[in-house]
Each structure stands twice: as structure tokens, then as C-alpha cells.
Design a protein around this motif. Sequence first.
Motif, PDB file in Angstrom:
ATOM      1  N   GLY A 169     -19.571 -64.474 -25.724  1.00  0.00           N
ATOM      2  CA  GLY A 169     -20.648 -65.411 -26.066  1.00  0.00           C
ATOM      3  C   GLY A 169     -21.959 -64.998 -25.414  1.00  0.00           C
ATOM      4  O   GLY A 169     -23.014 -64.985 -26.058  1.00  0.00           O
ATOM      5  N   GLY A 170     -21.896 -64.653 -24.132  1.00  0.00           N
ATOM      6  CA  GLY A 170     -23.106 -64.215 -23.431  1.00  0.00           C
ATOM      7  C   GLY A 170     -23.597 -62.869 -23.936  1.00  0.00           C
ATOM      8  O   GLY A 170     -24.803 -62.655 -24.097  1.00  0.00           O
ATOM      9  N   LEU A 171     -22.658 -61.958 -24.231  1.00  0.00           N
ATOM     10  CA  LEU A 171     -23.057 -60.642 -24.752  1.00  0.00           C
ATOM     11  C   LEU A 171     -23.735 -60.774 -26.107  1.00  0.00           C
ATOM     12  O   LEU A 171     -24.630 -59.990 -26.443  1.00  0.00           O
ATOM     13  N   SER A 173     -25.782 -63.134 -27.097  1.00  0.00           N
ATOM     14  CA  SER A 173     -27.211 -63.407 -26.859  1.00  0.00           C
ATOM     15  C   SER A 173     -27.924 -62.144 -26.375  1.00  0.00           C
ATOM     16  O   SER A 173     -29.046 -61.855 -26.800  1.00  0.00           O
ATOM     17  N   ASP A 174     -27.262 -61.410 -25.474  1.00  0.00           N
ATOM     18  CA  ASP A 174     -27.881 -60.185 -24.952  1.00  0.00           C
ATOM     19  C   ASP A 174     -28.148 -59.184 -26.074  1.00  0.00           C
ATOM     20  O   ASP A 174     -29.181 -58.493 -26.081  1.00  0.00           O
ATOM     21  N   LEU A 176     -28.582 -59.919 -29.343  1.00  0.00           N
ATOM     22  CA  LEU A 176     -29.655 -60.435 -30.208  1.00  0.00           C
ATOM     23  C   LEU A 176     -31.022 -60.172 -29.586  1.00  0.00           C
ATOM     24  O   LEU A 176     -31.983 -59.864 -30.277  1.00  0.00           O
ATOM     25  N   LEU A 177     -31.091 -60.301 -28.263  1.00  0.00           N
ATOM     26  CA  LEU A 177     -32.365 -60.113 -27.565  1.00  0.00           C
ATOM     27  C   LEU A 177     -32.711 -58.640 -27.361  1.00  0.00           C
ATOM     28  O   LEU A 177     -33.810 -58.319 -26.929  1.00  0.00           O
ATOM     29  N   HIS A 179     -31.193 -56.851 -25.137  1.00  0.00           N
ATOM     30  CA  HIS A 179     -31.001 -56.565 -23.714  1.00  0.00           C
ATOM     31  C   HIS A 179     -29.874 -55.536 -23.537  1.00  0.00           C
ATOM     32  O   HIS A 179     -29.858 -54.801 -22.548  1.00  0.00           O
TER      33      HIS A 179
END
Lengths: 197, 197
Positions: A169-171, A173-174, A176-177, A179
Motif C-alpha cells: 500500500g505504501g509502495l 503511493s511511492d 505514483l509519486l 519516489h
Amino acid sequence: MPRRVDHDERRRQIAEAVLRIAAGRGLEAVSMREVAAEAGVSIGRVQHYFASKDQMLVFAAGRLREHLEQRIRRGLPAAGPPHAPLRSLRAVLVALLPLDRDGREDARAGAAVLIRALGEAELAERYRSGRSDIVATMAEWLRSAADAGELRGDLDPGLEASVLLALVGGLASDLLLGHHTPEQAIAIIDHQLKRLS
Amino acid sequence: MPRRVDHDERRRQIAEAVLRIAAGRGLEAVSMREVAAEAGVSIGRVQHYFASKDQMLVFAAGRLREHLEQRIRRGLPAAGPPHAPLRSLRAVLVALLPLDRDGREDARAGAAVLIRALGEAELAERYRSGRSDIVATMAEWLRSAADAGELRGDLDPGLEASVLLALVGGLASDLLLGHHTPEQAIAIIDHQLKRLS
């Protein structure tokens, strides 16, 4: 003879238009008018299938889940040993990451729907039950992988499944951004899985 | 003598109103009119400080970061040994989780701004640089903890910091959705940290 209308297909077309708008411009841009224009149908047609924006979003959230299930099926080992729980688990984790254009679009739409879900009981319940199903499936594969000697026998399958789901889940977002690159995100998943062996 | 106006303070008040609206009703509800009503000022006052919705969002995103830094400072070990890298690291991870009302409100507003950021270069760059700063700080503490013998000497600080940041990002969504309790989320962080020792 009149042509038979495939109502399910029409509903899906409208839901896909909702997801494209949500991914591109956010839920604030989702309206009966915009959805009709994006789907190439009349506003009356949209209203015939969905009485409200919330009804459209609940149905569109269901479509997101079907997309995910399709990606998981495509990622699952087709050939190979009949019982490959660790490869199956990895396939699900990778399928949950937005790695290509479709995946990114779904992740953006999913993030927009998630926010809305925080204030809407029915959507929130769909999200929670979806996550519970995925955690249960991953825990089952972790247990099978441990039984097959692919992973350590002393791990807690439910706990590790929750860790892995939160991690992807956190990856997401990373990714998409921008990062992380897709390769970095997959390397992080493999690093975490290796820890369990 | 005219009363001196504290422009920074007024700007902050307006930004806090933006965050409350974004957390409660999403960015679609953020408009000059709504922000003015929520902040208890005139629309002209809002327009005096912010020329556009995007300018408000960029400033509000900066406020979110300041809130996070305040939470981190509150969570850092005040007393105790002068050099406690592992406790500092854990304090940051816990500060990143939405565990109380303020934390949940910030996480909801942050998620709404994140989605917007995916289509807005300036916001996206703020998010990315914020994440890079946090990863760098966490990697530094991981390195210090390893040097102090609190964690394994063979770990890759940058990689483990990325894993931990992605993990708390996913746990934040799980907490907002009610998929985990605060206690479960903290237990998952402690489980992952224990693995590094």
C-alpha cells in the motif's frame, strides 16, 4: 426483433468512465454530466443506471476490484509446479503495485475512492472486506509456503500478511509519486519476502 | 496607532481551515467561499492571501509537514540516554501514524492533497522531497543504531528506511479505514523493527 440490451455491459462502460475521470481529475470532477460525456452516452442513460454519484462510486469500486483480480490472475504462475505458494504470494503483491499505465490509473482512482470511503459507510465496508479477503488469501499462502519448507516454519502468517499488505500500500503511493521506480519497488518486496525464508 | 497585522498567522489560520475542509469533505469541497466561511473571514481576505486554490493547497501541504514535525518532536525521547537512535526512529514511525483525532484529520487531508499532487508538479515535488528527507533521517538513525549495536550491523540503512516508510504509509490507510486498531499498527511496527535487531 429489437436488439437485446446488455445492461451489465452498459453499467460497466459507465463505471469505466467514472474511473477514468477519477484517475485523471479526481472525484471532484465526477458528475452525471462529465460521466455521460466521457462514456459517450446521454445524461439520461447514466441516470437510468445510477440514481446518484454515490451509487456510481460503489459500482466503480467493484470494477476496481475486478481489475485487480484480473491482474492477479495474469500474474499467477501458469505453468510450473502445481503448488507454488510463494510464487503465488509474490504475484499478488506485484499485482497490487501500480507498475504500468492501467495500474497507475486504477491506483489513482482507488486512492480517490478511498478518501470518499472514509466518509461513506458502504464504500468503507467494501474496502475493509476487500482488504480482509486479500490478507486472508496471503496468510493462507504464507502458511502453505511455510508447510512446504519455502518459508520459515515459525512465522505468524496473519501478522506477516498484514505487514506485506501495508508495505505494498505504501509502495503504491511511492510509485505514483515517482519516489521509487517499479524495479526498486519490486526489489523491496523481494527483500521483505527473503526475510521470511 | 493601527494594530499590526500578523500576516503569517492569518495565512496559517486560512490554511488550517483548508485542511479541516479537505479532511472532512475532500478537496472537492475546498473553494474560496467555503474556506472563508470555515476560517470565519471574508472571501476578499482569503483572496488577499491566496490567488488560487492551488496556492492554498501548496501552503496547506506545508502546514501538514509542520504538524508532522511537531508530532515527531513530541514523540522523541526527551530524557534517557543522549544517543538513542532506535527509540528516535520508532518515535518517528509512530508519529507518522494517524493514532488520534488530529493525526486522523491530517492523514485524511494529506491523502486528499496527495491525489491532487499527482497532477500538480509543485505539490508533487514537495511530497517527494518530504519523503526523501524522512527516508534520509531514518536511514541515518538506522546506521547509528547499527553502529551502537542496537541493530544488526549488516543491514542496508537506505533500503530498510524505504521499507519502514512504505510500511507506515500503508498502515496509515489501514488505520483510517478501521482495518487495524492503533495497538495493532504499533505492534506491526515493533515486529518489523525487531526483525532488524
